[in-house]
Design an enzyme around this catalytic site. Structure first.
Site, PDB file in Angstrom:
ATOM      1  N   HIS A 308       0.857  -1.189   0.000  1.00 52.23           N
ATOM      2  CA  HIS A 308       0.000   0.000   0.000  1.00 52.23           C
ATOM      3  C   HIS A 308       0.885   1.227   0.000  1.00 52.23           C
ATOM      4  CE1 HIS A 308      -3.109   2.864   1.106  1.00 52.23           C
ATOM      5  NE2 HIS A 308      -3.948   1.957   0.638  1.00 52.23           N
ATOM      6  N   ASP A 366      -7.948  -5.479   0.055  1.00 49.45           N
ATOM      7  CA  ASP A 366      -8.432  -6.337  -1.031  1.00 49.45           C
ATOM      8  C   ASP A 366      -8.044  -7.793  -0.857  1.00 49.45           C
ATOM      9  OD1 ASP A 366      -9.705  -4.325  -2.394  1.00 49.45           O
ATOM     10  OD2 ASP A 366      -7.850  -3.675  -3.351  1.00 49.45           O
TER      11      ASP A 366
HETATM   12  N1  ACO Z   1       4.346  -7.730  -4.711  1.00 51.09           N
HETATM   13  C1  ACO Z   1       5.689  -7.707  -4.876  1.00 51.09           C
HETATM   14  N2  ACO Z   1       6.456  -6.587  -4.766  1.00 51.09           N
HETATM   15  C2  ACO Z   1       5.814  -5.435  -4.491  1.00 51.09           C
HETATM   16  C3  ACO Z   1       4.424  -5.385  -4.297  1.00 51.09           C
HETATM   17  C4  ACO Z   1       3.677  -6.576  -4.418  1.00 51.09           C
HETATM   18  N3  ACO Z   1       2.339  -6.579  -4.255  1.00 51.09           N
HETATM   19  N4  ACO Z   1       4.030  -4.102  -4.041  1.00 51.09           N
HETATM   20  C5  ACO Z   1       5.169  -3.381  -4.057  1.00 51.09           C
HETATM   21  N5  ACO Z   1       6.240  -4.177  -4.317  1.00 51.09           N
HETATM   22  C6  ACO Z   1       7.648  -3.759  -4.365  1.00 51.09           C
HETATM   23  C7  ACO Z   1       7.939  -2.983  -5.630  1.00 51.09           C
HETATM   24  O1  ACO Z   1       8.416  -3.827  -6.653  1.00 51.09           O
HETATM   25  C8  ACO Z   1       8.984  -2.000  -5.153  1.00 51.09           C
HETATM   26  O2  ACO Z   1      10.242  -2.674  -5.099  1.00 51.09           O
HETATM   27  P1  ACO Z   1      11.603  -1.840  -5.366  1.00 51.09           P
HETATM   28  O3  ACO Z   1      11.689  -0.806  -4.286  1.00 51.09           O
HETATM   29  O4  ACO Z   1      12.674  -2.891  -5.279  1.00 51.09           O
HETATM   30  O5  ACO Z   1      11.481  -1.258  -6.741  1.00 51.09           O
HETATM   31  C9  ACO Z   1       8.583  -1.685  -3.724  1.00 51.09           C
HETATM   32  O6  ACO Z   1       7.837  -2.835  -3.282  1.00 51.09           O
HETATM   33  C10 ACO Z   1       7.709  -0.439  -3.586  1.00 51.09           C
HETATM   34  O7  ACO Z   1       6.614  -0.560  -4.509  1.00 51.09           O
HETATM   35  P2  ACO Z   1       5.974   0.663  -5.281  1.00 51.09           P
HETATM   36  O8  ACO Z   1       5.243   0.159  -6.463  1.00 51.09           O
HETATM   37  O9  ACO Z   1       7.029   1.718  -5.506  1.00 51.09           O
HETATM   38  O10 ACO Z   1       4.988   1.214  -4.179  1.00 51.09           O
HETATM   39  P3  ACO Z   1       3.724   2.123  -4.431  1.00 51.09           P
HETATM   40  O11 ACO Z   1       3.455   2.802  -3.155  1.00 51.09           O
HETATM   41  O12 ACO Z   1       3.925   2.974  -5.638  1.00 51.09           O
HETATM   42  O13 ACO Z   1       2.577   1.073  -4.798  1.00 51.09           O
HETATM   43  C11 ACO Z   1       0.778  -0.458  -4.658  1.00 51.09           C
HETATM   44  C12 ACO Z   1       1.591   0.639  -3.927  1.00 51.09           C
HETATM   45  C13 ACO Z   1       0.314   0.055  -6.023  1.00 51.09           C
HETATM   46  C14 ACO Z   1      -0.463  -0.775  -3.818  1.00 51.09           C
HETATM   47  C15 ACO Z   1       1.648  -1.735  -4.808  1.00 51.09           C
HETATM   48  O14 ACO Z   1       2.041  -2.208  -3.539  1.00 51.09           O
HETATM   49  C16 ACO Z   1       0.967  -2.834  -5.617  1.00 51.09           C
HETATM   50  O15 ACO Z   1       1.037  -2.824  -6.835  1.00 51.09           O
HETATM   51  N6  ACO Z   1       0.284  -3.807  -4.914  1.00 51.09           N
HETATM   52  C17 ACO Z   1      -0.460  -4.854  -5.602  1.00 51.09           C
HETATM   53  C18 ACO Z   1      -1.820  -4.310  -6.062  1.00 51.09           C
HETATM   54  C19 ACO Z   1      -2.788  -4.088  -4.935  1.00 51.09           C
HETATM   55  O16 ACO Z   1      -2.996  -4.923  -4.071  1.00 51.09           O
HETATM   56  N7  ACO Z   1      -3.438  -2.906  -4.949  1.00 51.09           N
HETATM   57  C20 ACO Z   1      -4.466  -2.535  -3.972  1.00 51.09           C
HETATM   58  C21 ACO Z   1      -4.039  -1.317  -3.203  1.00 51.09           C
HETATM   59  S1  ACO Z   1      -5.176  -0.999  -1.895  1.00 51.09           S
HETATM   60  C22 ACO Z   1      -6.514  -0.324  -2.647  1.00 51.09           C
HETATM   61  O17 ACO Z   1      -6.478   0.316  -3.651  1.00 51.09           O
HETATM   62  C23 ACO Z   1      -7.746  -0.547  -1.975  1.00 51.09           C
END
Ligand code: ACO
Length: 431
Positions: A308, A366
């Site tokens: 998140h 979720d």
């Molecule tokens: N699985 C594996 N790795 C992940 C995940 C994941 N679900 N989420 C983040 N990471 C990693 C990224 O690859 C990144 O790694 P790095 O630093 O080595 O490049 C690091 O964690 C940070 O991730 P970002 O994408 O920069 O974080 P951001 O805050 O932009 O994204 C998000 C948050 C979009 C929710 C992300 O965690 C994600 O894509 N999760 C999966 C989708 C999801 O469950 N979304 C629902 C969100 S809650 C909602 O809307 C109700």
């Protein structure tokens, strides 16, 4: 708000610029850069708004480190345990918990607006049967501006109020109609004798050929799902609603824009993607394979329902949702549901894994919501529409707050231009 005693100093090309420090009622202090461009001729660069507050708001507060979510100051855990979705709607919209008479009046107003204009039925029939319900909802909610002309004047507080009540009341009807249309069943009219959540279940699952009785356990679980998704401060879809609304667009168009944004798998679409992923994993012995894939940057795969932007400890909504999943599946006698087993084991393994610990990746709301919705009988394509009907009140509350601001401006970010410098047009014969 401005703490004149505290300010930050920016030095650029030997010249000092003072950035006032704004003090919020909770959360980190905020540097006020509004005059920076006019005074220093520089922009700030913050793609994804990771460090930028784009508005003032008094509705919802999140402390991502503590895993705290407050609506008008009240913790989500207390609201989920003791309140109802309609009472939360009142709180989000008007700022205070209602007394009994206020709640009864609000409930009556919402209930009286649940039917949609009869001609909207024809509008639905223009969609392909296999259309995703979110696609249908984006279109139909946008089209509400063509049906409710008397609530389009955003400068009239009464019209804003009517539009708000209409959307909170009619979005469940529209989502249920999108579902019925996709499965080839007749539309079910709303029933005023039922609760907000019970009415939605009835519109989705009853058919004219037989009686349908709303299961009170599922009704309570549905109401709780709605509450847990009701608002989440300046997330992507809410910011979309605010940006669309900042141009003076009508409220129905703004909410349609919010629904479109919510659909993405990084946002509300994650609930559908998460359940599909849990089903694809299928059995607990395959979990390590998926954990490895999630860690491999070249795979393009992420564990859906994990991570998140704001929560870096735990998502308090996920904790309540997990309890709800246990309760619903237990009461339905399907606690051995293989998807739930995979979810629990995946959570356990991921939470012990260095990759997920170091990146502060925890299950989000979720992760468990899809399991409950699946147990209730919803297809995965309905998960995000249910998120949309729940979030409608948050979008509207934030939109109303923005419109009521005296210094409201059109949202207009700037850019770091990296394209070609100015050059002369070359005639096609000379290229
Ligand atoms: N699985 C594996 N790795 C992940 C995940 C994941 N679900 N989420 C983040 N990471 C990693 C990224 O690859 C990144 O790694 P790095 O630093 O080595 O490049 C690091 O964690 C940070 O991730 P970002 O994408 O920069 O974080 P951001 O805050 O932009 O994204 C998000 C948050 C979009 C929710 C992300 O965690 C994600 O894509 N999760 C999966 C989708 C999801 O469950 N979304 C629902 C969100 S809650 C909602 O809307 C109700």
């Amino acid at each position: 708000m401005t703490d004149v005693a505290r300010s930050a100093k920016l030095t650029l090309d030997g010249k000092d610029y003072t950035l006032p420090v704004l003090t919020p009622s909770a959360g980190p202090e905020v540097l006020d850069i509004r005059k920076l461009y006019a005074e220093a001729d520089v922009f700030t660069f913050d793609p994804g708004f990771t460090s930028t507050a784009a508005c003032e708001s008094a509705i919802t507060f999140i402390d991502g480190d503590l895993g705290e979510l407050l609506h008008r100051g009240y913790p989500i855990e207390q609201l989920a345990a003791e309140s109802t979705h309609l009472e939360l709607c009142y709180l989000l919209l008007y700022g205070e918990l209602p007394n009994a008479a206020q709640l009864a009046d609000f409930t009556a107003r919402v209930t009286k607006h649940t039917m949609v204009h009869e001609q909207m039925h024809n509008f639905f029939r223009g969609f392909r049967r296999d259309a995703h319900p979110m696609a249908t909802m984006v279109g139909v909610v946008g089209a509400m501006s063509a049906f409710y002309h008397d609530s389009l004047d955003i400068n009239d507080p009464w019209q804003r109020e009517v539009a708000s009540i209409r959307m909170i009341a009619k979005l469940p009807t529209i989502a249920a109609m999108a579902y019925k249309y996709s499965v080839g069943q007749p539309f079910v009219y709303p029933k005023n004798s039922l609760s907000f959540a019970g009415n939605f279940l009835n519109m989705c699952f009853s058919v004219p050929a037989e009686d349908y009785v709303v299961n009170p356990v599922l009704e309570k679980a549905m109401d709780r799902i709605m509450m847990l998704h009701a608002d989440h401060e300046q997330n992507a879809s809410t910011s979309t609603v605010r940006l669309a609304g900042s141009s003076g667009a009508n409220p129905f168009a703004c909410i349609a824009a919010g629904i479109a944004c919510l659909w993405g798998p990084a946002h509300g679409g994650a609930n559908q993607a998460c359940l599909e992923m849990l089903r694809e994993i299928g059995t607990v012995d395959r979990i390590p394979e998926y954990i490895a894939k999630a860690k491999d940057k070249t795979s393009g795969f992420r564990l859906m329902g994990f991570g998140h932007r704001v929560y870096k400890n735990f998502d308090p909504r996920a904790t309540v949702m997990k309890e709800s999943a246990d309760e619903v599946l237990g009461l339905l006698g399907i606690e051995n549901n293989p998807t739930l087993q995979v979810a629990k084991e995946l959570e356990r393994i991921a939470l012990q894994d260095d990759y997920f610990i170091s990146k502060k990746l925890y299950p989000n709301v979720d992760f468990y919501s899809g399991i409950i919705l699946d147990a209730m009988g919803f297809p995965t394509s309905m998960f995000t529409p249910i998120f949309a009907i729940s979030r409608t009140v948050g979008w509207i509350s934030q939109w109303k707050e923005m419109i009521a601001e005296s210094n409201q401006k059109i949202g207009r970010p700037r850019q770091l231009y990296v394209g070609s410098p100015k050059r002369d047009y070359v005639n096609i014969r000379n290229r």
